[in-house]
Design a protein around this motif. Structure first.
Motif, mmCIF file in Angstrom:
data_model
loop_
_atom_site.group_PDB
_atom_site.id
_atom_site.type_symbol
_atom_site.label_atom_id
_atom_site.label_comp_id
_atom_site.label_asym_id
_atom_site.label_seq_id
_atom_site.Cartn_x
_atom_site.Cartn_y
_atom_site.Cartn_z
ATOM 1 N N HIS A 1 10.970 9.560 -13.375
ATOM 2 C CA HIS A 1 11.266 9.466 -11.941
ATOM 3 C C HIS A 1 10.162 8.669 -11.262
ATOM 4 C CE1 HIS A 1 14.230 12.726 -12.358
ATOM 5 N NE2 HIS A 1 13.337 13.268 -13.189
ATOM 6 N N CYS A 2 10.567 7.913 -10.257
ATOM 7 C CA CYS A 2 9.583 7.246 -9.400
ATOM 8 C C CYS A 2 9.716 7.889 -8.024
ATOM 9 C CB CYS A 2 9.859 5.748 -9.338
ATOM 10 S SG CYS A 2 8.602 4.864 -8.398
ATOM 11 N N LEU A 3 8.628 8.537 -7.570
ATOM 12 C CA LEU A 3 8.683 9.345 -6.353
ATOM 13 C C LEU A 3 7.638 8.897 -5.352
ATOM 14 C CD1 LEU A 3 8.655 12.810 -8.184
ATOM 15 C CD2 LEU A 3 10.690 11.609 -7.332
ATOM 16 N N SER A 4 7.872 9.244 -4.101
ATOM 17 C CA SER A 4 6.810 9.110 -3.111
ATOM 18 C C SER A 4 5.724 10.114 -3.476
ATOM 19 C CB SER A 4 7.356 9.425 -1.719
ATOM 20 O OG SER A 4 6.267 9.573 -0.826
ATOM 21 N N ASP B 1 0.806 -1.231 0.000
ATOM 22 C CA ASP B 1 0.000 0.000 0.000
ATOM 23 C C ASP B 1 0.834 1.274 0.000
ATOM 24 O OD1 ASP B 1 -2.694 0.167 -0.333
ATOM 25 O OD2 ASP B 1 -3.200 -0.396 1.715
ATOM 26 N N GLU B 2 1.850 1.336 -0.821
ATOM 27 C CA GLU B 2 2.720 2.522 -0.827
ATOM 28 C C GLU B 2 2.303 3.465 -1.962
ATOM 29 O OE1 GLU B 2 5.162 3.089 1.560
ATOM 30 O OE2 GLU B 2 5.069 5.083 0.664
ATOM 31 N N PRO B 3 1.884 4.719 -1.631
ATOM 32 C CA PRO B 3 1.480 5.653 -2.691
ATOM 33 C C PRO B 3 2.708 6.217 -3.414
ATOM 34 C CG PRO B 3 0.770 6.390 -0.497
ATOM 35 C CD PRO B 3 1.760 5.299 -0.293
ATOM 36 N N LEU B 4 2.775 5.967 -4.717
ATOM 37 C CA LEU B 4 3.934 6.403 -5.505
ATOM 38 C C LEU B 4 3.473 7.190 -6.723
ATOM 39 C CD1 LEU B 4 6.103 3.133 -5.401
ATOM 40 C CD2 LEU B 4 6.314 5.158 -3.938
ATOM 41 N N LEU B 5 4.446 7.795 -7.376
ATOM 42 C CA LEU B 5 4.155 8.682 -8.496
ATOM 43 C C LEU B 5 5.225 8.492 -9.565
ATOM 44 C CD1 LEU B 5 2.357 11.113 -9.302
ATOM 45 C CD2 LEU B 5 3.961 12.579 -8.055
ATOM 46 N N LEU B 6 4.778 8.252 -10.782
ATOM 47 C CA LEU B 6 5.712 8.203 -11.912
ATOM 48 C C LEU B 6 5.629 9.550 -12.613
ATOM 49 C CD1 LEU B 6 7.555 6.249 -13.623
ATOM 50 C CD2 LEU B 6 5.520 5.806 -15.008
ATOM 51 N N THR B 7 6.779 10.213 -12.800
ATOM 52 C CA THR B 7 6.760 11.510 -13.497
ATOM 53 C C THR B 7 7.773 11.494 -14.636
ATOM 54 O OG1 THR B 7 8.491 12.508 -12.120
ATOM 55 C CG2 THR B 7 6.219 12.782 -11.368
ATOM 56 N N ALA C 1 17.119 18.256 3.168
ATOM 57 C CA ALA C 1 17.011 17.198 2.139
ATOM 58 C C ALA C 1 15.719 16.406 2.284
ATOM 59 C CB ALA C 1 18.217 16.267 2.237
ATOM 60 N N ASP C 2 15.261 16.216 3.540
ATOM 61 C CA ASP C 2 14.052 15.396 3.676
ATOM 62 C C ASP C 2 12.769 16.175 3.407
ATOM 63 O OD1 ASP C 2 13.963 16.814 6.001
ATOM 64 O OD2 ASP C 2 14.078 15.068 7.342
ATOM 65 N N ASP C 3 12.898 17.419 2.973
ATOM 66 C CA ASP C 3 11.730 18.139 2.464
ATOM 67 C C ASP C 3 11.501 17.845 0.976
ATOM 68 O OD1 ASP C 3 10.903 19.599 4.856
ATOM 69 O OD2 ASP C 3 12.878 20.534 4.674
ATOM 70 N N ASN C 4 12.488 17.205 0.345
ATOM 71 C CA ASN C 4 12.268 16.726 -1.029
ATOM 72 C C ASN C 4 11.425 15.456 -0.971
ATOM 73 O OD1 ASN C 4 14.089 18.696 -1.957
ATOM 74 N ND2 ASN C 4 15.830 17.309 -1.571
ATOM 75 N N LEU C 5 10.781 15.130 -2.072
ATOM 76 C CA LEU C 5 10.066 13.856 -2.128
ATOM 77 C C LEU C 5 11.090 12.718 -2.201
ATOM 78 C CD1 LEU C 5 7.296 14.715 -4.769
ATOM 79 C CD2 LEU C 5 7.062 14.633 -2.261
ATOM 80 N N THR C 6 10.810 11.621 -1.521
ATOM 81 C CA THR C 6 11.697 10.456 -1.614
ATOM 82 C C THR C 6 11.702 9.938 -3.053
ATOM 83 O OG1 THR C 6 11.306 9.847 0.654
ATOM 84 C CG2 THR C 6 12.052 8.078 -0.796
ATOM 85 N N THR C 7 12.902 9.695 -3.558
ATOM 86 C CA THR C 7 13.048 9.147 -4.911
ATOM 87 C C THR C 7 13.354 7.661 -4.820
ATOM 88 O OG1 THR C 7 13.905 11.243 -5.713
ATOM 89 C CG2 THR C 7 14.354 9.315 -7.067
ATOM 90 N N LEU C 8 12.596 6.864 -5.572
ATOM 91 C CA LEU C 8 12.842 5.420 -5.617
ATOM 92 C C LEU C 8 13.582 5.088 -6.907
ATOM 93 C CD1 LEU C 8 10.138 5.816 -3.843
ATOM 94 C CD2 LEU C 8 9.888 3.368 -4.172
ATOM 95 N N PRO C 9 14.313 3.964 -6.918
ATOM 96 C CA PRO C 9 15.024 3.592 -8.145
ATOM 97 C C PRO C 9 14.043 3.127 -9.214
ATOM 98 C CG PRO C 9 15.145 1.821 -6.547
ATOM 99 C CD PRO C 9 14.463 2.957 -5.847
ATOM 100 N N PHE D 1 10.199 -1.026 -13.372
ATOM 101 C CA PHE D 1 10.175 -1.701 -12.077
ATOM 102 C C PHE D 1 10.799 -0.776 -11.034
ATOM 103 C CE2 PHE D 1 10.648 -4.634 -15.556
ATOM 104 C CZ PHE D 1 9.690 -5.598 -15.300
ATOM 105 N N THR D 2 10.357 -0.943 -9.798
ATOM 106 C CA THR D 2 10.985 -0.180 -8.713
ATOM 107 C C THR D 2 11.184 -1.079 -7.495
ATOM 108 O OG1 THR D 2 10.957 1.910 -7.488
ATOM 109 C CG2 THR D 2 8.871 0.700 -7.598
ATOM 110 N N SER D 3 11.973 -0.586 -6.558
ATOM 111 C CA SER D 3 12.251 -1.348 -5.345
ATOM 112 C C SER D 3 12.174 -0.403 -4.151
ATOM 113 C CB SER D 3 13.647 -1.962 -5.441
ATOM 114 O OG SER D 3 13.981 -2.581 -4.231
ATOM 115 N N LEU D 4 11.468 -0.804 -3.103
ATOM 116 C CA LEU D 4 11.299 0.074 -1.942
ATOM 117 C C LEU D 4 12.605 0.247 -1.170
ATOM 118 C CD1 LEU D 4 7.859 -1.201 -0.624
ATOM 119 C CD2 LEU D 4 8.318 0.996 -1.717
#
Ligand code: FES
Ligand SMILES: [Fe+2]
Length: 378
Positions: free
Chosen positions: A96-99, A82-88, A149-157, A166-169
């Motif tokens: 990019h794959c972001l939180s 249940d992780e909300p993510l965003l592809l941009t 730095a933690d005010d940026n959105l988390t970036t996933l690979p 594909f992405t990995s948490l």
């Protein structure tokens, strides 16, 4: 004294877990994994972090964010991880794959696919660039040490194969160890020409644990008993399983008649064989079924300890071959698999069933999977 006793209870719990999840590496001696895997709510929960958060998961494809400025929100393994993510796709065309969670007070940023020049939170107006970097925030001039730095959105690979993403948490494993063998085996396929077909894709809901569904997929042993139609089309004696260590495997179905098989190039290691289907599995829950018409990806999504959502995603390459061969009857084969897997879910609840054994010739894929489950759950 207290710490000694808690250490001892921790040690005994560890020993219980190790004993339960031991699967002998020698298939001829091994017993199947403990049925606790399919029954225990505690292990179902444990698998979230120990298995799924460690692995690479299917996101979709590059067409979901085709143009610069595209945003595509999605939930990774809905109802489980249940992780909300965003592809941009930013203004330079980079994906990019972001939180998808605003770093201010946790609002979901984007709710619908859209095209935009930046990501603006609808709660208090914080703005991020399309690569996830913080841009601006109203009423925050007095806030000290801001932004950090933690005010940026988390970036996933993001890992890309053809147009598949594909992405990995946790990003603890190189994607190569999951995908490389499969990618090399069918490297001659023009994956960029495969197109997603929504109307051919489907979700199935089954009353069984996710691992039971996977282990059934990993052996062709049941084909003559469960799939009469499929058995008439493929040659069971030539059905093979190859293990790709550490995290994937391949089963190959050979066509009985020679019709409806791949026109393999001479560069393929399988050149000369009448391959009707390549069934690739990638730990823990992804299946890539290549047929002469294209690709059916199965994403096995745990919902509860005894219910699972199975998503079939169809990517068509040769439209004219769509309803032919072993890849033409996926719905019927799926119904047959669901029925048997649901029966097994009922069977493993029995007080009289604890473990089984493996066929050395026909169940090495399932044995490989059980070993991985045991390793990750420990
Ligand atoms: S939660 Fe996003 S700006 Fe407040
Ligand atoms: Fe099956």
């Amino acid at each position: 004294m207290k710490s000694d006793s808690s250490y001892l209870s921790y040690l005994s719990l560890t020993l219980i877990v190790m004993e339960k999840f031991f699967v002998d590496a020698d298939i001829s001696r091994a017993r199947t994994i403990s049925t606790e895997v399919y029954k225990s709510a505690a292990f179902f929960e444990m698998a979230k972090e120990k298995i799924f958060a460690q692995s690479w998961q299917f996101v979709g494809d590059t067409d979901m964010a085709a143009g610069n400025g595209s945003c595509y929100p999605f939930t990774l393994l809905e109802k489980y991880i249940d992780e909300p993510l965003l592809l941009t796709r930013d203004e330079n065309g980079t994906l990019h794959c972001l939180s998808n969670v605003c770093t201010h007070r946790g609002n979901l940023l984007i709710s619908e696919p859209c095209s935009t020049s930046n990501l603006r939170c609808k709660y208090h107006g914080r703005i991020f660039h399309l690569d996830g970097q913080f841009k601006s925030m109203p009423e925050f001039t007095e806030v000290k040490n801001f932004p950090l730095a933690d005010d940026n959105l988390t970036t996933l690979p993001l890992f890309q194969w053809g147009k598949l993403l594909f992405t990995s948490l946790n990003n603890n494993y190189d994607p190569d160890v999951f995908f490389k063998d499969m990618m090399e085996r069918v490297s001659w396929l023009p994956l960029q020409e495969f197109n997603y077909r929504h109307e051919l894709s489907k979700d199935y809901y089954i009353s069984a644990n996710w691992a039971l569904y996977c282990e059934n997929y990993l052996e062709g042993f049941h084909i003559p008993f469960v799939h009469a139609g499929l058995n008439a089309a493929i040659d069971f004696t030539d059905y093979t399983t190859e293990l790709f260590y550490p995290f994937s495997s391949l089963q190959i179905g050979i066509s009985k008649t020679g019709e409806d098989c791949f026109d393999l190039p001479s560069s393929s290691i399988d050149y000369g064989k009448k391959v009707a289907a390549y069934y690739f599995w990638v730990f823990p829950n992804l299946m890539f079924n290549f047929y002469p018409w294209g690709l059916s990806i199965n994403i096995i999504q745990p919902v509860t300890v005894d219910s699972t959502k199975v998503s079939f995603r169809s990517y068509v390459w040769k439209k004219e071959l769509q309803n032919t061969g072993v890849g033409g009857e996926l719905d019927r084969v799926e119904m047959e698999d669901e029925e048997i897997v649901q029966q097994v879910q009922k069977g493993i609840r029995s007080r009289f069933y604890k473990h089984g054994r493996y066929s050395v010739t026909r169940e090495k894929g399932t044995h490989h999977f059980h070993q991985l489950l045991a390793k990750f759950l420990q």
